[in-house]
Enzyme design. Sequence first.
Site, mmCIF file in Angstrom:
data_model
loop_
_atom_site.group_PDB
_atom_site.id
_atom_site.type_symbol
_atom_site.label_atom_id
_atom_site.label_comp_id
_atom_site.label_asym_id
_atom_site.label_seq_id
_atom_site.Cartn_x
_atom_site.Cartn_y
_atom_site.Cartn_z
ATOM 1 C CB CYS A 199 -0.922 0.015 1.211
ATOM 2 S SG CYS A 199 -2.051 1.427 1.220
ATOM 3 N N GLY A 258 -0.457 -4.671 -12.777
ATOM 4 C CA GLY A 258 -0.166 -3.331 -13.267
ATOM 5 C C GLY A 258 -0.535 -3.122 -14.717
ATOM 6 N NE ARG A 291 -4.553 2.015 -12.273
ATOM 7 C CZ ARG A 291 -3.832 2.775 -13.114
ATOM 8 N NH1 ARG A 291 -4.188 4.026 -13.334
ATOM 9 N NH2 ARG A 291 -2.781 2.278 -13.721
#
Length: 685
Positions: free
Chosen positions: A411, A527, A551
């Site tokens: 994080c 990623g 995402r």
Amino acid sequence: MATSSILAPGTAPVKAEYLISIQVVDVVDDDAAEGVTNPATNDFAVTKRSSDEQPEEEPEHKKQKLSSSQRRRLAKEERKAKRGQNKNRRFTKAHDEIDLCWNAGRGIKCPKEELASCKFSHDLKSYLESKLPDVRIPRKGELLTHPPYVTIPAEPDNDTGRREGIICPEYRELGECKYAFKCRFLADHVEPIPENEEDHLGVGLRILYDANQAEIAREKFQELNRLASPGLLKDLRTKKYPTPKSDEYLAYLATLRDDAPTAGGRGAATANADVESAEQTMGDQSKIPRGQHEHHEEPQDTPDVPMRPVEKLRLHWKNQTYLAPLSTVGNLPFRRLCVDYGASITCAEMGLAASLLNASKAEWSLVRRHPSEGIFGTQLAGNKPGTLVAAAEVISRECPNVDFVDLNCGCPIDLVFKSGAGSALLDQQSKLSKILVGMNRTLGETPLTIKLRTGVKDGRNLAHRLMPRLHSWGVSAVTASWRIHGRSRQQRYSKLADWDYIKTCVDVLRASEADEGLSPIPIFGGGDVYSSQGYWECVEQSGVDGVMVARGALIKPWIFTEIKERREWDISSRERLDIVRQLCEYGLTHWGTDTAGVNTVRRYVCEALSFQHRYIPIGVLERPIGKLNERAPAYHGRDELETLLASTDSNKWVEISSMFLGPPPDQWKFEPKHRSNSTSEEGNG
């Protein structure tokens, strides 16, 4: 001429017929959104003060003249402030006009009513007369590509005000609705009381119960990992919850000091003080002869036989699709949606170990699991062996439906990093070794996985150096999985993920396993994966067992279908709107179908739309695959609904949620996480 030739680099190549302007729409800045957590100490906050907080403007001749470099720096800070995060978001809680007692709402006699000690109303008839109309959720076949976008039902044709076609998601799924008369979908689970039967409640209605569906729901729909032990939170709050494995391990760590006190019978919170003192005495591991504090002899008087590597459950994750833990949006309803579209592995939102041990109800709610989640884990973050080891022990005892526990060493946000947790652990390998050994011990057969970044600072990758050290720490054989995000903590999202470095990590891990004669453990990369083609290219390039999607799933939850079917899905606007409907229904069964629950669902649906609006349909692009980091120019969709779904205006997200949840309360307002969406102007169309 291709539009890509006239657009700025990094701009999505939208076809000319859909372009409104080549001007790039202001988009969410993922760096700024996670970069600062305290607005009071934010360098940008000063530029955002309201006019009444600013001093009087100086006369023109006294104004300080700025150099060109100073003006550029000021403009950059102002842009960052605009793109940053709304840190002080507040969401108004919604209530009914009459605050009805929970028991009265279920048609049950309140034991406090006669004593006049219940502060809520017990007048069910008045409550029903003042209650807002039921909400009607349109079905999939009722969705339209043009305004009003959903089929509007006829006005009520009866004197009760109840509309036809009302469906309560909780009743249909679980066989009963625990919100009963307070439910905003009440018409689906009440029936009139015949004239020859006594009406005990005086409202002419009784609540329905579907015994057959309730039986099915126990196996198929009832959420798991609810707190089952009576008094668990109270015992945690009062430090009376027993953690014998943690106490023993922490006491052993304390013996590494010359002046180690006895730790018998103490709780994990007390013993943690010894760990901190021991760590201060031990200092930086780099100054200690190799192995001195790494090859620990097991205490001879331990009541528990140490777990052998073969006793740890193995995780077979190769070619499994993995939804990464996601803050705020990665809640149970969203994970359930992603499972519908092909996610095989899911992990709960990051939970703080200290908050779990302090009996935070909100933190414990994060470990809930839906039965549809095939492989489910929960993620822990913390900065001390005492809290992380103890929290792992409590979870292993109280949550039998957790398949793995994930330690967050990745994080990047300031609040976590500055406390010494998350990616900060990468620079504290002495502490990290103690945490991993202790968590593996207290978790029993439950596997431990590790999420990390390439390192803390750019140009100083260190993840590959951690893997061989696990052998000397004695945990590599029982650590179930590595998950590597291809960026450093400092880098955030400013650059593309480094998949070449992820390949280096894979090679180091496999070589280390071969040297030690160990079975391969799963290693996942992460990623910038945003398409099926991109996913499989990363797998083949790096040799990972799979890719955790973060995402990409927030923007297009159907990405898991694309990955499994190895195709790019030019999804229609109606299919995307149906995904919103599904999320609403899953949210209602999780957060509740009363007024408060409906508006909690509304908040999280708007949070999801704050990401999903960034999807650029394949059909409007000049090439068949979009890229995650490409920004969208101002464009309109292939139909009016597609244009609406692309809107950057947060008010439009509320409008979309209202199609399925009814209009919001008068004072209710959604504050977007990102300032760039706090506008009433249309971004697209």
